[in-house]
Motif scaffolding. Structure first.
Motif, PDB file in Angstrom:
ATOM      1  N   ARG A  42      37.896  44.143  49.928  1.00 16.33           N
ATOM      2  CA  ARG A  42      38.603  43.358  48.917  1.00 16.33           C
ATOM      3  C   ARG A  42      39.029  44.250  47.740  1.00 16.33           C
ATOM      4  NH1 ARG A  42      38.622  38.180  46.406  1.00 16.33           N
ATOM      5  NH2 ARG A  42      40.164  38.503  44.775  1.00 16.33           N
ATOM      6  N   TRP A  45      42.053  46.506  48.554  1.00 11.92           N
ATOM      7  CA  TRP A  45      43.322  45.774  48.541  1.00 11.92           C
ATOM      8  C   TRP A  45      43.764  45.480  47.116  1.00 11.92           C
ATOM      9  CZ3 TRP A  45      47.440  45.062  51.226  1.00 11.92           C
ATOM     10  CH2 TRP A  45      48.322  44.031  50.878  1.00 11.92           C
ATOM     11  N   ASP A  46      42.801  45.042  46.282  1.00 14.76           N
ATOM     12  CA  ASP A  46      43.151  44.659  44.909  1.00 14.76           C
ATOM     13  C   ASP A  46      43.496  45.897  44.057  1.00 14.76           C
ATOM     14  OD1 ASP A  46      42.709  42.044  45.557  1.00 14.76           O
ATOM     15  OD2 ASP A  46      40.760  41.882  44.569  1.00 14.76           O
ATOM     16  N   LYS A  48      44.247  49.072  45.162  1.00 12.36           N
ATOM     17  CA  LYS A  48      45.231  49.968  45.788  1.00 12.36           C
ATOM     18  C   LYS A  48      45.075  51.400  45.255  1.00 12.36           C
ATOM     19  CE  LYS A  48      48.402  46.391  47.221  1.00 12.36           C
ATOM     20  NZ  LYS A  48      47.423  45.323  47.042  1.00 12.36           N
TER      21      LYS A  48
END
Ligand SMILES: C[S@@+](CC[C@H](N)C(=O)[O-])C[C@H]1O[C@@H](n2cnc3c(N)ncnc32)[C@H](O)[C@@H]1O
Length: 211
Positions: A42, A45-46, A48
């Motif tokens: 998570r 993804w958040d 990057k």
């Protein structure tokens, strides 16, 4: 400073820990708690990140997993993993293993041209787990990370496992001292620490955002 006790219970922690120590990724040892693997996915993804920097490679399984996750998530990050002993036979185009000591990180980071690498960074300190090693890493990354970068100080669960005396207090002692003495440097990322319940992680109060 909020407590460091994890949400893991006494009856379940020994079996969970045994699984962590036996876990493999693509057949390579990868000593990660499954809850934290979900938090990392998570987070990647958040955030990057453009750089994932791991201190403590062991067999290389976690570094390879980070590299594969970057492919899967379409991230531009490169992955650097540092250890006293470099793993053999683990290869990925994004991944570099470097020889280095957490107690002398500046030398290896300077040689790698770290300060020229693009941000954001995700740094995971998963090496000696000693109080001294954790403090050394916090000092080095406090100076080099930028606002919004994330550092995971791994394995404060050693307290709940009854093992932190072996590490001179380990990550939790280092985190407490550092965060109390330098409150303007990092904030505990409670959104990450508490994603599955308060400190339901092997890294209690150990996900830090650079201020
Ligand atoms: C817990 S393992 C790393 C696990 C790996 N990140 C994973 O998830 O599979 C700890 C590693 O830290 C390394 N280590 C121990 N002391 C160190 C030091 N002073 N500097 C750098 N690495 C060290 C050990 O050689 C070992 O490979």
């Amino acid at each position: 400073m909020r407590p460091f006790s994890t949400a893991f219970t006494k009856p379940m922690l020994p079996g969970y820990q045994a699984g962590v120590m036996k876990y493999t990724y693509k057949g390579i040892r990868c000593l990660k708690s499954p809850v934290d693997l979900a938090i990392y996915m998570r987070l990647l993804w958040d955030l990057k990140p453009r750089l994932i920097l791991e201190i403590g490679s062991h067999s290389g399984g976690s570094a390879l997993l980070f590299a594969d996750l970057c492919d899967m998530l379409g991230l531009e990050a490169q992955v650097i993993s540092i250890d006293l002993e470099m793993p053999t036979g683990v290869q990925h185009p994004r991944l570099r293993f470097l020889h280095g000591d957490v107690m002398a990180l500046d030398a290896v980071l300077d040689a790698a041209g770290l300060d020229g690498l693009p941000h954001p960074w995700f740094v995971t300190e998963d090496s000696a787990h000693s109080y001294q090693g954790c403090m050394a890493a916090l000092e080095v990354f406090a100076a080099r990370m930028r606002t919004g970068d994330v550092l995971a100080m791994e394995d404060g669960v050693l307290d709940d496992l009854g093992l932190s005396a072996r590490y001179d207090g380990g990550p939790n002692r280092a985190l407490t001292e550092f965060l109390v003495n330098r409150p303007d440097t990092f904030a505990v990322a409670t959104d990450l620490c508490d994603m599955f319940g308060t400190n339901a992680t092997y890294n209690p109060n150990g996900y830090l955002r650079k201020l």
